[in-house]
Design a protein around this motif. Structure first.
Motif, PDB file in Angstrom:
ATOM      1  N   ALA A  47     -20.771   7.053 -11.952  1.00 19.92           N
ATOM      2  CA  ALA A  47     -19.938   8.458 -11.708  1.00 19.92           C
ATOM      3  C   ALA A  47     -19.479   8.927 -12.894  1.00 19.92           C
ATOM      4  CB  ALA A  47     -18.970   8.075 -10.542  1.00 19.92           C
ATOM      5  N   LEU A  48     -18.952   7.771 -13.877  1.00 18.95           N
ATOM      6  CA  LEU A  48     -18.410   8.128 -15.157  1.00 18.95           C
ATOM      7  C   LEU A  48     -19.355   8.935 -16.154  1.00 18.95           C
ATOM      8  CD1 LEU A  48     -15.431   8.305 -16.537  1.00 18.95           C
ATOM      9  CD2 LEU A  48     -15.977   5.958 -17.314  1.00 18.95           C
ATOM     10  N   THR A  49     -20.454   8.226 -16.014  1.00 20.11           N
ATOM     11  CA  THR A  49     -21.521   8.711 -17.060  1.00 20.11           C
ATOM     12  C   THR A  49     -22.078  10.152 -16.523  1.00 20.11           C
ATOM     13  OG1 THR A  49     -22.524   6.355 -17.283  1.00 20.11           O
ATOM     14  CG2 THR A  49     -24.024   8.301 -17.860  1.00 20.11           C
ATOM     15  N   PHE A  50     -22.121  10.353 -15.228  1.00 24.34           N
ATOM     16  CA  PHE A  50     -22.687  11.656 -14.621  1.00 24.34           C
ATOM     17  C   PHE A  50     -21.627  12.890 -15.176  1.00 24.34           C
ATOM     18  CE2 PHE A  50     -22.856  14.850 -11.469  1.00 24.34           C
ATOM     19  CZ  PHE A  50     -23.982  15.302 -11.792  1.00 24.34           C
ATOM     20  N   VAL A  51     -20.396  12.337 -14.820  1.00 29.91           N
ATOM     21  CA  VAL A  51     -19.291  13.308 -15.030  1.00 29.91           C
ATOM     22  C   VAL A  51     -19.182  13.792 -16.412  1.00 29.91           C
ATOM     23  CG1 VAL A  51     -17.326  11.930 -15.062  1.00 29.91           C
ATOM     24  CG2 VAL A  51     -17.113  14.298 -14.129  1.00 29.91           C
ATOM     25  N   SER A  52     -19.340  12.765 -17.268  1.00 30.46           N
ATOM     26  CA  SER A  52     -19.113  12.878 -18.698  1.00 30.46           C
ATOM     27  C   SER A  52     -20.306  13.934 -19.050  1.00 30.46           C
ATOM     28  CB  SER A  52     -19.115  11.542 -19.398  1.00 30.46           C
ATOM     29  OG  SER A  52     -17.932  10.689 -18.937  1.00 30.46           O
ATOM     30  N   LEU A  53     -21.511  13.605 -18.840  1.00 34.74           N
ATOM     31  CA  LEU A  53     -22.582  14.409 -19.154  1.00 34.74           C
ATOM     32  C   LEU A  53     -22.492  15.963 -18.843  1.00 34.74           C
ATOM     33  CD1 LEU A  53     -25.412  12.168 -18.629  1.00 34.74           C
ATOM     34  CD2 LEU A  53     -24.622  12.450 -20.759  1.00 34.74           C
ATOM     35  N   HIS A 118     -11.560  12.070 -14.066  1.00 33.62           N
ATOM     36  CA  HIS A 118     -12.191  13.167 -14.260  1.00 33.62           C
ATOM     37  C   HIS A 118     -12.399  13.816 -12.645  1.00 33.62           C
ATOM     38  CE1 HIS A 118     -13.644  12.377 -18.370  1.00 33.62           C
ATOM     39  NE2 HIS A 118     -13.712  11.091 -17.895  1.00 33.62           N
ATOM     40  N   GLY A 119     -12.466  14.955 -12.531  1.00 35.42           N
ATOM     41  CA  GLY A 119     -12.611  15.485 -11.245  1.00 35.42           C
ATOM     42  C   GLY A 119     -14.299  16.043 -11.317  1.00 35.42           C
ATOM     43  N   LEU A 120     -14.825  15.486 -10.083  1.00 33.49           N
ATOM     44  CA  LEU A 120     -16.283  15.829 -10.054  1.00 33.49           C
ATOM     45  C   LEU A 120     -16.551  16.565  -8.863  1.00 33.49           C
ATOM     46  CD1 LEU A 120     -19.134  15.324 -10.478  1.00 33.49           C
ATOM     47  CD2 LEU A 120     -18.955  13.055  -9.316  1.00 33.49           C
ATOM     48  N   ASP A 121     -17.173  17.990  -8.924  1.00 31.54           N
ATOM     49  CA  ASP A 121     -17.676  18.759  -7.962  1.00 31.54           C
ATOM     50  C   ASP A 121     -19.116  18.840  -7.729  1.00 31.54           C
ATOM     51  OD1 ASP A 121     -17.743  20.790  -6.380  1.00 31.54           O
ATOM     52  OD2 ASP A 121     -17.197  22.409  -7.894  1.00 31.54           O
ATOM     53  N   LEU A 122     -19.602  18.393  -6.517  1.00 27.69           N
ATOM     54  CA  LEU A 122     -21.067  18.424  -6.167  1.00 27.69           C
ATOM     55  C   LEU A 122     -21.484  19.748  -5.868  1.00 27.69           C
ATOM     56  CD1 LEU A 122     -21.469  14.986  -5.037  1.00 27.69           C
ATOM     57  CD2 LEU A 122     -21.798  15.908  -7.423  1.00 27.69           C
ATOM     58  N   GLY A 123     -20.384  20.640  -5.570  1.00 31.39           N
ATOM     59  CA  GLY A 123     -20.907  22.063  -4.896  1.00 31.39           C
ATOM     60  C   GLY A 123     -20.936  22.029  -3.536  1.00 31.39           C
ATOM     61  N   ILE A 124     -20.428  21.010  -2.932  1.00 34.62           N
ATOM     62  CA  ILE A 124     -20.382  20.780  -1.553  1.00 34.62           C
ATOM     63  C   ILE A 124     -19.030  21.551  -0.823  1.00 34.62           C
ATOM     64  CG2 ILE A 124     -20.688  19.240   0.317  1.00 34.62           C
ATOM     65  CD1 ILE A 124     -22.246  17.597  -1.519  1.00 34.62           C
ATOM     66  N   SER A 125     -18.875  22.230  -0.058  1.00 34.28           N
ATOM     67  CA  SER A 125     -17.501  22.630   0.295  1.00 34.28           C
ATOM     68  C   SER A 125     -16.786  21.594   1.199  1.00 34.28           C
ATOM     69  CB  SER A 125     -17.745  23.995   1.335  1.00 34.28           C
ATOM     70  OG  SER A 125     -16.659  24.366   1.851  1.00 34.28           O
ATOM     71  N   ASP A 126     -15.586  21.375   1.159  1.00 35.60           N
ATOM     72  CA  ASP A 126     -14.744  20.574   2.042  1.00 35.60           C
ATOM     73  C   ASP A 126     -13.917  21.027   2.720  1.00 35.60           C
ATOM     74  OD1 ASP A 126     -14.507  17.730   2.834  1.00 35.60           O
ATOM     75  OD2 ASP A 126     -12.919  17.351   1.311  1.00 35.60           O
TER      76      ASP A 126
END
Length: 293
Positions: A47-53, A118-126
């Motif tokens: 998760a940290l690698t993905f959001v940092s990229l 970090h906040g991570l937004d996958l584009g999925i409405s909640d």
């Protein structure tokens, strides 16, 4: 009654998130008999690698592919550098190795990407979705669908392919599997690579739900009751165990919490797991160990 089903379905969907982490444990335990305590750190690292990229301007799909490659490389490296030199060592030695490995991975993640949240937004409405008077989370529905696809894919892969047959042979008897020509190292590399992919999926979903922070690695503790109830050797058991844990903790918090005090959601799964250890130590779908005396 509508409120009851709303709580129940919400708990079931939350339990699927626990199952995603538990599946990584099951894969490695089936192939090598190792309880990989570093699975939570692998979820955090993914998760940290993905959001940092993403924060550095890398496009979503490219960041996903890079993170997948990193996780596969990490999993293969762990197998070669940690597991392979410790072959035929006592299980407690392997467990302690993965315990130390979890801190190494967390330290490497902090050195590479920093320790900030970090906040991570996958584009999925909640936003709550109303269905027959019940409010459901679209994100939880997406996570449940993802887990379903993952379980079906893993089940087909392990039941319909030669590698899956080799995995089951290694799980039953490593020495006999090696005697008939199955390369244990190759099987372990594949399993750890698949576990790294599962860690990536779980890391993205948990990171989007809780935020990407170092406490994310502690979800390993939440997977323990799931494994105890479902069984350490069953992928389907990980799903069933997650559903049981998710539903029971939510119902206990809502209906028993006002009676005996709040906070049941934090400890009720472990009390339920303890009960299973007393009644059915192998879990619902686990294989009982039979030893010749």
């Amino acid at each position: 009654m509508e409120f009851f089903f709303e709580v129940l379905i919400g708990g079931l969907l939350a339990g699927v998130m626990y199952s995603l982490v538990a599946i990584g444990f099951v894969l490695i335990y089936k192939a090598s008999g190792v309880f990989n305590f570093a699975q939570g750190a692998m979820v955090l690292f993914a998760a940290l690698t993905f959001v940092s990229l993403l924060e550095r301007g890398v496009p979503f799909w490219l960041a996903l592919l890079i993170t997948l490659a990193v996780m596969l490389a990490l999993a293969v490296g762990v197998e070669r550098l940690v597991l392979r030199p410790l072959v035929n060592r006592p299980p407690i030695t392997l467990f302690m190795a993965t315990l130390g490995l979890s801190y190494v991975i967390e330290g490497a993640a902090q050195a590479l990407w920093g320790a900030q949240v970090h906040g991570l937004d996958l584009g999925i409405s909640d936003e709550p979705l109303e269905l027959h008077g019940m409010l459901l989370s679209p994100f939880d529905l997406f996570a449940a669908a993802t887990a379903g696809v993952l379980v079906i894919g893993l089940s087909l892969g392990f039941n319909r392919t030669r590698m899956g047959l080799a995995l089951r042979a290694v799980a039953d008897d490593p020495l006999a599997a090696q005697a008939v020509g199955i390369r244990l190292q190759r099987v372990w590399v594949v399993v750890w690579a698949v576990a790294g992919f599962v860690g990536l999926v779980a890391g993205l979903l948990w990171g989007a739900r809780l935020g990407v922070q170092f406490s994310l690695s502690l979800i390993v503790l939440k997977a323990l009751p799931v494994l105890i109830i479902g069984g350490f050797t069953s992928i389907s058991g990980a799903i069933v165990g997650g559903l049981i844990i998710g539903a029971s903790e939510k119902l206990a918090e809502v209906y028993l919490g006002p009676v005996i005090g709040g906070g049941l959601e934090n400890w009720f799964p472990y009390a339920l797991a303890l009960l299973f250890l007393l009644v059915r130590p192998a879990g619902l779908f686990g294989e009982r160990a039979i030893e010749r005396v």
